[in-house]
Design a protein around this motif. Structure first.
Motif, PDB file in Angstrom:
ATOM      1  N   ARG A   1      81.528  48.019  87.957  1.00 23.83           N
ATOM      2  CA  ARG A   1      82.650  46.857  88.066  1.00 23.83           C
ATOM      3  C   ARG A   1      83.395  46.629  88.252  1.00 23.83           C
ATOM      4  N   PHE A   2      83.258  46.165  87.070  1.00 20.65           N
ATOM      5  CA  PHE A   2      83.814  45.065  86.990  1.00 20.65           C
ATOM      6  C   PHE A   2      85.112  45.173  85.112  1.00 20.65           C
ATOM      7  N   ARG A   3      84.473  46.909  85.666  1.00 22.86           N
ATOM      8  CA  ARG A   3      85.040  47.328  84.550  1.00 22.86           C
ATOM      9  C   ARG A   3      86.286  47.789  85.296  1.00 22.86           C
ATOM     10  N   ARG A   4      86.441  48.544  85.674  1.00 22.79           N
ATOM     11  CA  ARG A   4      87.405  49.112  87.161  1.00 22.79           C
ATOM     12  C   ARG A   4      88.068  47.904  87.554  1.00 22.79           C
ATOM     13  N   TYR A   5      87.600  46.841  87.546  1.00 22.92           N
ATOM     14  CA  TYR A   5      88.537  45.854  87.995  1.00 22.92           C
ATOM     15  C   TYR A   5      89.400  45.203  86.867  1.00 22.92           C
ATOM     16  N   LEU A   6      89.005  45.340  85.766  1.00 28.05           N
ATOM     17  CA  LEU A   6      89.475  44.386  84.813  1.00 28.05           C
ATOM     18  C   LEU A   6      91.036  46.447  84.881  1.00 28.05           C
ATOM     19  N   GLU A   7      90.782  47.372  84.643  1.00 28.30           N
ATOM     20  CA  GLU A   7      91.417  48.685  84.758  1.00 28.30           C
ATOM     21  C   GLU A   7      92.480  48.369  85.901  1.00 28.30           C
ATOM     22  N   LEU A   8      91.401  47.940  86.755  1.00 27.94           N
ATOM     23  CA  LEU A   8      92.968  47.995  87.797  1.00 27.94           C
ATOM     24  C   LEU A   8      93.926  46.644  88.665  1.00 27.94           C
ATOM     25  N   ILE A   9      92.710  45.369  88.110  1.00 22.83           N
ATOM     26  CA  ILE A   9      94.417  43.974  88.011  1.00 22.83           C
ATOM     27  C   ILE A   9      95.429  43.628  87.364  1.00 22.83           C
ATOM     28  N   PHE A  10      94.925  44.228  86.443  1.00 24.18           N
ATOM     29  CA  PHE A  10      96.158  43.777  85.494  1.00 24.18           C
ATOM     30  C   PHE A  10      97.716  44.861  86.022  1.00 24.18           C
TER      31      PHE A  10
ATOM     32  N   LEU B   1      96.569  38.567 110.312  1.00 22.09           N
ATOM     33  CA  LEU B   1      95.651  39.847 110.672  1.00 22.09           C
ATOM     34  C   LEU B   1      94.519  39.623 109.572  1.00 22.09           C
ATOM     35  N   GLY B   2      94.146  39.574 108.382  1.00 23.23           N
ATOM     36  CA  GLY B   2      92.778  39.260 107.473  1.00 23.23           C
ATOM     37  C   GLY B   2      91.959  38.812 108.015  1.00 23.23           C
ATOM     38  N   TYR B   3      92.068  36.815 107.954  1.00 21.05           N
ATOM     39  CA  TYR B   3      91.296  36.289 108.747  1.00 21.05           C
ATOM     40  C   TYR B   3      90.731  36.757 110.369  1.00 21.05           C
ATOM     41  N   ALA B   4      91.519  37.395 111.184  1.00 17.51           N
ATOM     42  CA  ALA B   4      91.277  36.928 112.341  1.00 17.51           C
ATOM     43  C   ALA B   4      90.028  38.670 111.916  1.00 17.51           C
ATOM     44  N   ALA B   5      90.708  39.454 111.237  1.00 15.16           N
ATOM     45  CA  ALA B   5      89.122  39.955 111.204  1.00 15.16           C
ATOM     46  C   ALA B   5      87.677  39.961 110.617  1.00 15.16           C
ATOM     47  N   LYS B   6      87.878  38.350 109.979  1.00 18.94           N
ATOM     48  CA  LYS B   6      87.583  38.338 108.720  1.00 18.94           C
ATOM     49  C   LYS B   6      86.551  37.057 109.707  1.00 18.94           C
TER      50      LYS B   6
ATOM     51  N   LEU C   1      99.099  47.488  95.843  1.00 17.80           N
ATOM     52  CA  LEU C   1      97.840  46.024  95.903  1.00 17.80           C
ATOM     53  C   LEU C   1      96.399  46.052  96.554  1.00 17.80           C
ATOM     54  N   GLY C   2      97.002  46.606  97.715  1.00 15.78           N
ATOM     55  CA  GLY C   2      95.765  46.413  99.375  1.00 15.78           C
ATOM     56  C   GLY C   2      94.807  47.570  99.236  1.00 15.78           C
ATOM     57  N   ALA C   3      94.916  48.948  98.380  1.00 16.87           N
ATOM     58  CA  ALA C   3      94.039  50.238  98.410  1.00 16.87           C
ATOM     59  C   ALA C   3      92.868  49.885  98.268  1.00 16.87           C
ATOM     60  N   ASP C   4      92.702  49.068  96.480  1.00 17.15           N
ATOM     61  CA  ASP C   4      91.137  49.014  96.295  1.00 17.15           C
ATOM     62  C   ASP C   4      90.675  47.939  96.135  1.00 17.15           C
ATOM     63  N   TYR C   5      90.915  47.197  97.177  1.00 18.19           N
ATOM     64  CA  TYR C   5      90.513  45.795  97.428  1.00 18.19           C
ATOM     65  C   TYR C   5      89.364  45.412  97.582  1.00 18.19           C
ATOM     66  N   HIS C   6      88.329  46.034  98.228  1.00 17.08           N
ATOM     67  CA  HIS C   6      86.839  46.171  98.063  1.00 17.08           C
ATOM     68  C   HIS C   6      86.447  46.836  96.720  1.00 17.08           C
ATOM     69  N   ALA C   7      86.737  47.570  95.700  1.00 21.77           N
ATOM     70  CA  ALA C   7      86.223  47.623  94.689  1.00 21.77           C
ATOM     71  C   ALA C   7      87.073  46.051  93.752  1.00 21.77           C
ATOM     72  N   THR C   8      87.910  46.280  94.138  1.00 20.25           N
ATOM     73  CA  THR C   8      89.124  44.408  92.846  1.00 20.25           C
ATOM     74  C   THR C   8      87.743  43.608  93.402  1.00 20.25           C
ATOM     75  N   LEU C   9      87.066  43.229  94.783  1.00 18.37           N
ATOM     76  CA  LEU C   9      86.714  42.123  95.049  1.00 18.37           C
ATOM     77  C   LEU C   9      85.093  42.403  94.392  1.00 18.37           C
ATOM     78  N   ASP C  10      84.841  43.445  94.914  1.00 17.87           N
ATOM     79  CA  ASP C  10      83.511  43.813  94.167  1.00 17.87           C
ATOM     80  C   ASP C  10      83.627  43.710  92.626  1.00 17.87           C
ATOM     81  N   GLY C  11      84.355  43.661  91.717  1.00 22.88           N
ATOM     82  CA  GLY C  11      84.014  43.776  90.321  1.00 22.88           C
ATOM     83  C   GLY C  11      84.581  42.054  89.942  1.00 22.88           C
TER      84      GLY C  11
END
Lengths: 573, 572
Positions: free
Chosen positions: B122-131, B173-178, B289-299
């Motif tokens: 996951r961490f690797r995926r995060y690094l791939e995506l985030i930059f 909305l993010g806050y409300a959902a959270k 930016l929002g698409a892989d939000y969970h993947a990046t958060l996990d990573g």
């Protein structure tokens, strides 16, 4: 096609929602395309500088409607899709449960994986992604594909036919090529990953051995080399993905150009107004983009294959008929008899003409080394296994025919009693769902936990999971004992209930068991000799046979071997 | 972006490369739109198709180059992620070994495995995506907006305003959902685990006679789970709805304003079309930016967790020469303290003892008295919080010494059996041992019969997934391992408590033979072993309260005798 068994019947059962979800998915894409079409048309039309703004009034309204509509449709579509999936998952869970429930008592020995049931539960969750990320988008793409062709057909048949081929590259050829390539690649990566996983598991579980062996650094290097190999594979896969994306883009560009060319042609021949050129170009740009994720989605199906296969492999157990289960009032004295019982899992005979008789109220201990068939005897008595030879009877009736009333006759306390993730009171009450609160408290008092439970943050309502840290192994067994007490059966089977407990806890727990279960028949499989002097009879199993039998005093007197073992277990008593 | 990200090796160069490529990518996007718009508008103006072929060719080239750059960016992001994660993995593995088995047990073996295996991925995926994502977000919309600004100010203003509004809505909305999700978290969690819990406890349900009626419970809970999930999703999906809504609305508004401009004659078709084609591209990076939000958060979280482990204090293996333990060796422990600040576990307090020569030392005490902790200190798995260890004439701070550990055989309650052949399992400590030596060890450990019963003898694969062995047989393999190297020191941590009495009896003879002429530390509850010990250390709440032989201690009438009486009292 075997896989239909777990994947497709559910779509049929939920036809309505399924169709709606596909329809909305297609509409979402169409609205997005229409937005681009209308805006292309709008500005082209405007560029002709019409007399009045009213000339472009319809497209203006259209642009807004499509724009907002697309967002709304997409929202509704996602909700409906998820609602459908959750419904399907719920049906799958019930189905899985119904399949494994009859085999509950031997499913663990059939699958050697420790947590097969946990794995299956996760498999069902994985299928969620299959539906949402692969199946639905694929079907929606097909619908769009057909609609584009039909739409093109209105303008020109040859245009339509060309699009069948061109877009076919995106919808069929690309995904299939991708699937074929990715299938082997994913397989290789998965194998590599499993190896790595195993290697790492061994590292962690054997960490002390690695440290003492003095060569853990080599181990780290080996692990890293293997990880590197795996990453090289991933790199190859990524390269393929890059080329796939590139060819998709080229096809997309070509189709856009072709559409513009066709629109221009049609304009020349006067079949469509010039305002359509921009509209054609823009609409294609938007529509074709919806096909791009398809190749990835299709080639990911290989990922779900394992889950589906595993679910497939769970067979329905042949039902054991419970024919004769009337006439066994649970409150009456129970006599248990094993007559010449033989049993085996493999070719090696586990039990060989075993004879045991237990009358109501007797206390029996069964001792033997691991693998000698002690627990199998309990399972046979409970009727969970059918003897290969001889018979096991409860009050004269065959034990395995009594499945449905067995819980009223016998209670079982295992090595590690399972405590459910619910409140303490619910866990105890499972022994008898009709028990009043007072009866539950009474049972807790008998196992001397009442006071402790009341001191928990929410008392009896405290959730078991949160108390996981707070309850020791001995206390967890006591909760299970309270459950057994509420169940209040004439017979209780104890299957090494004190393994893993320290001697003092062990002694306390045993004393508590013998005290609270004093009126009942007890058949107790044990690995230590503490407490056996309280039994009416001790049976020693060895190599499938009973080799010693008698009371503690008799054995002590007559059997040298028993004396030796007792001296070992109770050296200074 | 996370600050930690900038601490990785080579991150600056990576960012520079990415930013240059991203600028090129933006230029290609613009050329693409520009050339397409030009072709369409000239066709609309009545030009012939062949007159626009050049523009269309430019369009295709720009499209290909753009895609090539995208692929290139992915490749270098992958390389960077690979390199960074490899470094991290190396540090992490070293650290895990330094932290040792006690840390792993505390964290949970399963959890540690998941963290490293899944977490690293996951961490690797995060690094791939985030930059890439951040770069795209930072550069592409701005470049496009500049071009649009140049073409038509009004459109640029609409698009420019849309983004902050969009982001504000998303956050709201993010806050409300959270908060909604947080409210329901507990019940949500309970419901989602209910099925797994039911399956795991199925055997118990069956014994309780509740398994059949539990089906109703499952469908009821599933339904409740569905409803509560849907309630959360209704809110959660609103954020992507808002994203869609504002994107589409802005595009529609821009289109309408462009149309007006065209009607008024204040605008040409060509720039209008360019803007219209660019508008979706302008929003694309924001949507992604929002698409892989969970993947990046996990990573991101996995990365954080791993950094935390690496930052943990651990023992550094001491580079001290230790002679082979023999009858003249001495080990002295002085004022040794072990404290566990994080858990309530009691450690050891003021332990003092010394051992000379080859002796069998029993370690005894009620559970929680510190027996395992003492064994872990002796094995060098945990460093003493304070105190001194004197080995021969050297003073050292911990026993995490390679030369010491290489002399130790360790036999825990559940020895780990590697998924390998019996042969390799036995020679684990000494991988160069030959057939003869292994066979000798097999005989000494009483494994001969077991070996003969296995389908392929010594070559049979055992361990998880291989041939299953009983607890006693596993213990014998651990003994064979100890026999083979003939290491002079043996640590045993409750090796027989879980075994049935007959197996224990059979093992005892073998074990005593193994102990001969060795330094043995034997922590156990099983009292019969004490008769075979030269000395017994009695622990009570982390203190060493008594020491002596069984007979001496019985005469002292202290803790040891009390312990014996407690255990031997039987059941009344």
């Amino acid at each position: 096609m075997n896989k239909k068994k777990w994947l497709f019947p559910y779509l049929q059962q939920n036809r309505g929602l399924f169709t709606l979800s596909i329809l909305l998915g297609a509409l979402t894409i169409l609205f997005g395309a229409s937005l681009m079409f209308t805006s292309g048309y709008l500005i082209s039309k405007a560029a002709t500088q019409p007399e009045s703004i009213l000339m472009v009034y319809v497209p203006i309204v259209g642009v807004r409607t499509f724009g907002i509509g697309r967002a709304a449709l997409s929202y509704v579509e996602r909700l409906i899709g998820h609602s459908l999936i959750l419904k399907i998952l719920s049906e799958m869970r019930i189905r899985l449960y119904k399949i494994v429930e009859p085999q509950a008592l031997f499913i663990r020995s059939r699958f050697r994986t420790g947590d097969i049931l946990g794995v299956l539960a996760n498999d069902i969750d994985h299928l969620q992604d299959f539906y949402l990320k692969t199946l639905f988008p694929a079907i929606v793409s097909l619908v769009i594909y057909v609609l584009i062709i039909v739409w093109a057909g209105f303008f020109s048949v040859s245009f339509a036919i060309s699009l069948v081929l061109f877009i076919g590259l995106l919808v069929f050829v690309g995904p299939i090529v991708s699937l074929l390539y990715m299938k082997t690649k994913n397989e290789q990566i998965k194998t590599g990953r499993n190896q790595l996983y195993q290697q790492f598991t061994e590292t962690i579980f054997g960490i002390s051995d690695w440290i003492f062996s003095g060569h853990y650094v080599d181990m780290i290097h080996r692990y890293e080399r293997q990880e590197q190999k795996l990453l090289d594979l991933e790199k190859k896969k990524n390269n393929f993905l890059n080329w796939r994306d590139l060819s998709n883009q080229i096809i997309l560009g070509a189709i856009v150009l072709f559409s513009i060319y066709t629109a221009n042609d049609l304009k020349m021949s006067g079949e469509v107004p010039g305002t359509f050129i921009a509209a054609f170009g823009l609409v294609m740009l938007s529509l074709l983009e919806s096909f791009l994720p398809l190749a990835g989605a299709i080639s990911d199906t290989t990922i779900y294959q394992d889950s589906v296969n595993r679910l497939e492999s769970i067979q329905t157990a042949e039902p054991i008929q419970d024919e004769l289960d009337e006439g066994l009032p649970s409150r009456s004295p129970i006599s248990i008899e094993l007559k010449g019982v033989t049993f085996s899992y493999t070719e090696k005979r586990l039990l060989d003409s075993v004879n045991i008789q237990v009358t109501q109220g007797q206390k029996i201990a069964i001792i033997g080394r691991s693998g000698s068939g002690k627990s199998t005897v309990l399972k046979l008595i409970y009727g969970a296994l059918v003897p290969a030879g001889g018979e096991v009877t409860i009050n004269g009736q065959k034990a395995h025919y009594l499945e449905s009333i067995m819980p009223k006759v016998m209670a079982v306390l295992n090595q590690k009693a399972y405590l459910f993730n619910t409140s303490v009171i619910n866990n105890i009450r499972l022994g008898n769902p009709n028990a009043t609160d007072e009866e539950v408290y009474q049972a807790a008092r008998m196992v001397q936990l009442d006071e402790m439970i009341r001191k928990l943050p929410n008392g009896y309502e405290t959730n078991m999971q949160e108390t996981g840290q707070r309850f020791s192994g001995g206390e967890r067994q006591r909760i299970a004992l309270a459950r057994v007490l509420l169940q209040n059966t004439p017979v209780v089977l104890l299957d090494e209930p004190t393994v893993g407990l320290d001697p003092i806890t062990e002694a306390t727990l045993l004393a508590m068991m013998f005290d609270t279960l004093k009126d009942k028949t007890i058949i107790w499989v044990t690995h230590h000799l503490i407490g056996v002097d309280k039994m009416d009879r001790i049976l020693f199993l060895d190599n499938g046979k009973i080799v010693m039998e008698g009371t503690h005093q008799q054995l002590l007197k007559n059997e040298a071997r028993y004396r030796q073992l007792y001296a070992l277990d109770r050296p200074f008593s | 972006m996370d600050k930690v990200l900038f601490s990785y090796n080579g991150v600056k160069l990576h960012l520079v490369k990415l930013s240059i490529l991203t600028v090129f990518q933006s230029v290609m996007i613009i050329i693409q739109a520009y050339s397409l718009a030009e072709a369409i508008s000239s066709l609309f103006g009545g030009d012939l198709f062949r007159q626009v072929v050049n523009s269309l060719l430019l369009f295709i080239i720009a499209l290909i180059v753009r895609q090539l750059i995208t692929g290139w960016k992915k490749t270098i992001a992958f390389q960077f992620a690979k390199k960074t994660s490899e470094n991290l993995l190396d540090e992490l593995m070293q650290k895990l070994f330094q932290l040792g088995p006690r840390f792993v047990r505390g964290e949970g073996s399963g959890q540690t495995i998941t963290l490293v295996m899944e977490g690293m991925r996951r961490f690797r995926r995060y690094l791939e995506l985030i930059f890439i994502k951040t770069m795209n977000m930072a550069l592409i919309p701005v470049t496009i907006l500049l071009v649009i600004f140049y073409l038509n100010i009004r459109s640029a203003v609409i698009l420019g305003l849309a983004v902050p509004i969009l982001i504000a809505f998303m956050i709201l909305l993010g806050y409300a959902a959270k908060s909604k999700a947080d409210q329901q978290y507990e019940s949500y969690h309970l419901l989602s685990n209910h099925f797994v819990d039911s399956l795991r406890g199925l055997e118990t349900l069956k014994y309780l006679g509740l398994s059949k009626q539990h089906i109703d419970q499952i469908s009821l809970v599933s339904e409740r789970y569905r409803r509560s999930t849907m309630a959360t999703l209704k809110l959660a999906f609103l954020s992507s709805f808002a994203m869609d809504f504002f994107t589409m609305l802005s595009i529609a508004t821009v289109a309408v304003f462009l149309g007006m401009g065209l009607i008024n004659g204040t605008m040409e078709l060509f720039p209008a079309l360019t803007i219209l084609i660019l508008a979706p591209e302008y929003f694309l990076p924001i949507r992604e930016l929002g698409a892989d939000y969970h993947a990046t958060l996990d990573g991101k979280n996995a990365g954080k967790k791993m950094e935390e482990i690496i930052a943990k204090e651990s023992i550094v293996q001491l580079q001290v020469r230790v002679p082979i333990w023999d009858s003249t060796s001495r080990l002295a422990i002085k004022d040794l303290n072990v404290m566990f600040p994080e858990s309530n576990q009691e450690g050891l307090q003021n332990i003092n003892f010394s051992i000379a020569g080859v002796k069998k030392i029993g370690i005894i005490g009620a559970s929680g008295a510190g027996k395992s902790t003492l064994i872990d200190v002796l094995g060098g798995f945990i460093p003493p919080t304070s105190g001194e260890i004197q080995l021969g004439d050297q003073k050292i701070t911990s026993l995490s010494v390679l030369d010491w550990q290489r002399q130790v055989s360790y036999i825990p309650q559940h020895p780990y059996i590697f998924n390998d052949t019996l042969f390799n399992n036995i020679r684990f400590y000494h991988p160069n041992a030959n057939m003869e030596e292994v066979f000798e060890a097999v005989k000494s450990a009483g494994l001969l019969e077991v070996m003969q019963d296995l389908p392929k003898g010594l070559d049979t694969i055992i361990g998880d997934g291989g041939q299953a062995l009983s607890g006693g047989q596993e213990q014998r393999i651990a003994l064979a391992r100890a026999f083979i190297g003939n290491r002079p020191i043996i640590l045993l941590d409750e090796p027989t408590a879980h075994l049935d009495i007959e197996t224990e009896d059979e093992l005892k003879e073998t074990m005593l033979r193994l102990f001969d002429k060795k330094l043995v530390f034997f922590a156990t509850h099983r009292l019969h072993w004490m008769l075979n010990m030269d000395q017994i250390l009695v622990l009570n709440h982390g203190h060493l309260v008594e020491r002596g032989t069984h007979i001496q201690l019985m005469e002292q009438k202290g803790t040891y005798r009390q312990l014996v009486q407690q255990q031997m009292g039987g059941i009344s």
